[in-house]
Write a protein that holds these residues in place. Structure first.
Motif, PDB file in Angstrom:
ATOM      1  N   ALA A 177       0.829  -1.207   0.000  1.00 44.92           N
ATOM      2  CA  ALA A 177       0.000   0.000   0.000  1.00 44.92           C
ATOM      3  C   ALA A 177       0.864   1.259   0.000  1.00 44.92           C
ATOM      4  CB  ALA A 177      -0.923  -0.004   1.218  1.00 44.92           C
ATOM      5  N   GLU A 178       1.965   1.241   0.751  1.00 46.21           N
ATOM      6  CA  GLU A 178       2.866   2.393   0.757  1.00 46.21           C
ATOM      7  C   GLU A 178       3.516   2.582  -0.611  1.00 46.21           C
ATOM      8  OE1 GLU A 178       5.354   3.105   4.459  1.00 46.21           O
ATOM      9  OE2 GLU A 178       4.759   1.022   4.743  1.00 46.21           O
ATOM     10  N   VAL A 179       3.854   1.495  -1.255  1.00 42.48           N
ATOM     11  CA  VAL A 179       4.444   1.574  -2.605  1.00 42.48           C
ATOM     12  C   VAL A 179       3.449   2.206  -3.572  1.00 42.48           C
ATOM     13  CG1 VAL A 179       5.347   0.230  -4.541  1.00 42.48           C
ATOM     14  CG2 VAL A 179       5.977  -0.393  -2.191  1.00 42.48           C
ATOM     15  N   LEU A 180       2.208   1.756  -3.524  1.00 42.83           N
ATOM     16  CA  LEU A 180       1.196   2.259  -4.452  1.00 42.83           C
ATOM     17  C   LEU A 180       0.846   3.722  -4.198  1.00 42.83           C
ATOM     18  CD1 LEU A 180      -1.125  -0.878  -4.478  1.00 42.83           C
ATOM     19  CD2 LEU A 180       0.246  -0.027  -6.394  1.00 42.83           C
ATOM     20  N   ALA A 181       1.052   4.202  -2.977  1.00 48.97           N
ATOM     21  CA  ALA A 181       0.700   5.578  -2.631  1.00 48.97           C
ATOM     22  C   ALA A 181       1.749   6.606  -3.042  1.00 48.97           C
ATOM     23  CB  ALA A 181       0.455   5.679  -1.123  1.00 48.97           C
ATOM     24  N   ILE A 182       2.921   6.167  -3.484  1.00 48.06           N
ATOM     25  CA  ILE A 182       3.999   7.097  -3.837  1.00 48.06           C
ATOM     26  C   ILE A 182       3.589   7.988  -5.005  1.00 48.06           C
ATOM     27  CG2 ILE A 182       6.307   7.233  -4.876  1.00 48.06           C
ATOM     28  CD1 ILE A 182       6.985   4.662  -3.297  1.00 48.06           C
ATOM     29  N   VAL A 253      -0.228   1.260 -10.901  1.00 45.43           N
ATOM     30  CA  VAL A 253      -0.594   2.673 -10.933  1.00 45.43           C
ATOM     31  C   VAL A 253      -0.723   3.183 -12.368  1.00 45.43           C
ATOM     32  CG1 VAL A 253       0.215   4.992 -10.293  1.00 45.43           C
ATOM     33  CG2 VAL A 253       0.402   3.116  -8.663  1.00 45.43           C
ATOM     34  N   LEU A 254      -0.028   2.549 -13.292  1.00 50.39           N
ATOM     35  CA  LEU A 254      -0.052   2.951 -14.700  1.00 50.39           C
ATOM     36  C   LEU A 254      -1.149   2.240 -15.485  1.00 50.39           C
ATOM     37  CD1 LEU A 254       3.796   2.891 -15.401  1.00 50.39           C
ATOM     38  CD2 LEU A 254       2.382   4.856 -14.744  1.00 50.39           C
ATOM     39  N   GLY A 255      -1.967   1.436 -14.799  1.00 52.89           N
ATOM     40  CA  GLY A 255      -3.007   0.696 -15.490  1.00 52.89           C
ATOM     41  C   GLY A 255      -2.505  -0.553 -16.182  1.00 52.89           C
ATOM     42  N   ARG A 256      -1.315  -1.027 -15.814  1.00 50.17           N
ATOM     43  CA  ARG A 256      -0.752  -2.246 -16.386  1.00 50.17           C
ATOM     44  C   ARG A 256      -0.938  -3.411 -15.400  1.00 50.17           C
ATOM     45  NH1 ARG A 256       2.963  -0.629 -20.454  1.00 50.17           N
ATOM     46  NH2 ARG A 256       2.289   1.455 -21.112  1.00 50.17           N
ATOM     47  N   THR A 257      -0.801  -4.614 -15.925  1.00 52.35           N
ATOM     48  CA  THR A 257      -0.948  -5.821 -15.095  1.00 52.35           C
ATOM     49  C   THR A 257       0.324  -6.653 -15.188  1.00 52.35           C
ATOM     50  OG1 THR A 257      -2.086  -6.860 -16.966  1.00 52.35           O
ATOM     51  CG2 THR A 257      -3.464  -5.939 -15.211  1.00 52.35           C
TER      52      THR A 257
END
Length: 285
Positions: A177-182, A253-257
């Protein structure tokens, strides 16, 4: 000096690397027959594609290799990179390439020979190359990294140099979650290549979340990054903070999987993922 060949049509492919879903990975442009092209023409074409990397396949110089690859970003040539390694192998195999050694393809690059195999899930996987620089990162550099990530210095639970071609600084956070919030501040970490990883909660399909930020002339977040995942796997598995086998998610975050499959065995650490060719044809270059 060998004269450059005139512009001609050459076999070309564009490969979607590191995702099981269409257009979910990191795209790679591959020129399959590159003999006679100058470095300047390769660089100009890589700048034109505007992808994170473009590769050019050539006959090998080393008798142990199946082919040689040159890897270019829009602004420079790299000695090694991960998604270009897998995408180039996929394109070479689909074009009819036959490895000299059964079960193992050997790619020659400026960083040396890289082994590539098909893993248990049918995905291509490369053997993580040895780190050419590792160990602690100076505090003044970590201050810049923390500022660039918008985090306190204390939020960086650990950090290390993870250089295997690209000069990555690896940063461990407490959670995915911390990674995604950067929200990166690229000027604050100008000139640095920073990769961040944090664990997902137990029970999720992916063990870690990864993001990578490149703060050079063209600051960007890379969708899925094989070289960083190779380095961070050596760091975290070697220190007991990651299991010997896991899946990392990247590009969320970029919409990639992006899904990077990591496995350590007696032969080293293997970094793999699905590769699907989306475009084939010829390119005039």
């Amino acid at each position: 000096m060998t004269p450059e060949t005139p512009v001609s049509a050459r076999p070309f492919a564009q490969v979607d690397v590191f995702s099981p879903e269409p257009f979910g990975g990191n795209p790679l442009a591959v020129v399959l027959e590159s003999s006679g092209l100058s470095t300047a023409r390769m660089q100009r074409f890589a700048n034109w594609t505007n992808l994170s990397e473009t590769t050019f396949l050539l006959p090998p110089d080393d008798s142990q290799a199946d082919y040689r690859v040159r890897i270019f970003t829009p602004t420079e040539e790299l000695p090694f990179a991960g998604h270009p390694t897998l995408g180039s192998a996929q394109a070479w195999l689909e074009a009819g390439g036959k490895p000299r050694q059964e079960g193992i393809l050997v790619q020659e690059s400026a960083a040396g020979l890289v082994r590539i195999k098909t893993d248990d899930g049918g995905r291509l996987a490369f053997a993580a190359p040895a780190l050419t620089r590792s160990g602690p990162v100076a505090e003044e550099v970590l201050d810049r990294v923390a500022a660039g990530l918008g985090l306190s210095r204390q939020a960086l639970r650990d950090a290390a140099w993870l250089v295997n071609g690209p000069e990555w600084i690896g940063v461990l956070l407490d959670s995915a979650a911390e990674v995604l919030a950067i929200r990166p501040n690229y000027p604050a970490m100008a000139g640095l290549a920073v990769g961040v990883i944090g664990p997902h909660p137990d029970g999720e399909s992916t063990g870690f979340e990864v993001r990578t930020f490149i703060s050079d002339d063209l600051p960007c977040e890379d969708p899925v990054t094989g070289s960083f995942n190779a380095g961070v796997a050596q760091w975290l598995i070697g220190s007991g903070r990651a299991p010997s086998s896991y899946i990392a998610a990247q590009g969320t975050v970029l919409g990639r999987t992006g899904r990077v499959h990591v496995e350590a065995d007696g032969a080293g650490i293997w970094v793999g993922g699905e590769c699907t060719t989306r475009i084939t044809g010829t390119i005039s270059i």
